[in-house]
Design a protein around this motif. Sequence first.
Motif, short mmCIF file in Angstrom:
data_model
loop_
_atom_site.label_atom_id
_atom_site.label_comp_id
_atom_site.label_asym_id
_atom_site.label_seq_id
_atom_site.Cartn_x
_atom_site.Cartn_y
_atom_site.Cartn_z
N VAL A 20 0.83 -1.20 0.00
CA VAL A 20 0.00 0.00 0.00
C VAL A 20 0.87 1.25 0.00
CG1 VAL A 20 -1.89 -1.13 1.24
CG2 VAL A 20 -0.17 0.14 2.52
N ALA A 21 0.27 2.34 -0.43
CA ALA A 21 0.88 3.67 -0.31
C ALA A 21 -0.20 4.60 0.21
CB ALA A 21 1.41 4.15 -1.65
N ASN A 22 0.14 5.43 1.17
CA ASN A 22 -0.81 6.37 1.74
C ASN A 22 -0.58 7.75 1.14
OD1 ASN A 22 -2.83 7.33 3.60
ND2 ASN A 22 -1.17 8.26 4.74
N VAL A 23 -1.66 8.38 0.70
CA VAL A 23 -1.62 9.75 0.18
C VAL A 23 -2.36 10.62 1.19
CG1 VAL A 23 -2.24 11.29 -1.70
CG2 VAL A 23 -1.65 8.89 -2.19
N PRO A 24 -1.64 11.47 1.91
CA PRO A 24 -2.31 12.33 2.89
C PRO A 24 -3.29 13.30 2.24
CG PRO A 24 0.05 12.23 3.32
CD PRO A 24 -0.18 11.61 1.97
N GLN A 25 -4.31 13.64 2.98
CA GLN A 25 -5.31 14.60 2.51
C GLN A 25 -4.63 15.89 2.07
OE1 GLN A 25 -8.46 15.21 5.33
NE2 GLN A 25 -8.97 17.22 4.51
N GLY A 26 -5.03 16.38 0.88
CA GLY A 26 -4.53 17.65 0.39
C GLY A 26 -3.20 17.58 -0.35
N TRP A 27 -2.66 16.38 -0.59
CA TRP A 27 -1.38 16.25 -1.30
C TRP A 27 -1.64 15.90 -2.75
CZ3 TRP A 27 3.46 14.00 1.36
CH2 TRP A 27 3.64 14.59 2.63
N TRP A 28 -0.95 16.58 -3.69
CA TRP A 28 -1.02 16.24 -5.11
C TRP A 28 -0.37 14.88 -5.31
CZ3 TRP A 28 -3.65 18.52 -8.92
CH2 TRP A 28 -4.13 19.81 -8.69
N HIS A 29 -0.97 14.06 -6.17
CA HIS A 29 -0.44 12.72 -6.41
C HIS A 29 -0.92 12.19 -7.75
CE1 HIS A 29 -4.37 12.21 -4.56
NE2 HIS A 29 -4.43 11.01 -5.14
N TYR A 30 -0.26 11.13 -8.21
CA TYR A 30 -0.68 10.43 -9.42
C TYR A 30 -0.15 9.00 -9.36
CZ TYR A 30 4.02 11.69 -11.12
OH TYR A 30 5.37 11.85 -11.26
N GLU A 31 -0.73 8.12 -10.19
CA GLU A 31 -0.32 6.73 -10.22
C GLU A 31 -0.06 6.30 -11.66
OE1 GLU A 31 -2.67 7.57 -6.70
OE2 GLU A 31 -3.52 7.41 -8.71
N ILE A 32 0.96 5.44 -11.84
CA ILE A 32 1.28 4.88 -13.15
C ILE A 32 1.34 3.36 -13.00
CG2 ILE A 32 2.99 4.76 -15.00
CD1 ILE A 32 4.00 7.52 -14.07
#
Length: 114
Positions: free
Chosen positions: A101-113
């Motif tokens: 798993v990877a956690n993306v904190p609220q409000g952080w820009w992110h993307y997945e490939i």
Amino acid sequence: MATSYMDYSSPSAQFTYDLSNNTFYKKDNQNYINVLSIKQLNTLRNTSLLDIYLSTGNVIEPHIHQNASELVYCISGAAVVSLINPFTKELRNFPIQPGQVANVPQGWWHYEIA
């Protein structure tokens, strides 16, 4: 309607939902996203779930969630989850494989490939 307080003993408390009933985005039969949030499951609170199907090389474009964190769980294949730390402006890349798993904190820009 979503509420900040949930009475878990209420008859309106929802504890199950079929993600296939809520397609958020569909490129084709191999690449699509189903979404789950408090709008579909009122006991979820400030967490969202994306059920993402991506074939190799496809991308979930950069985006942000103002109202929830995101936990990316890889079931099969592999993905790279990329985050931009808003405090340091650093781009971090996290390769994940099945069971990770990877956690993306609220409000952080992110993307997945994939």
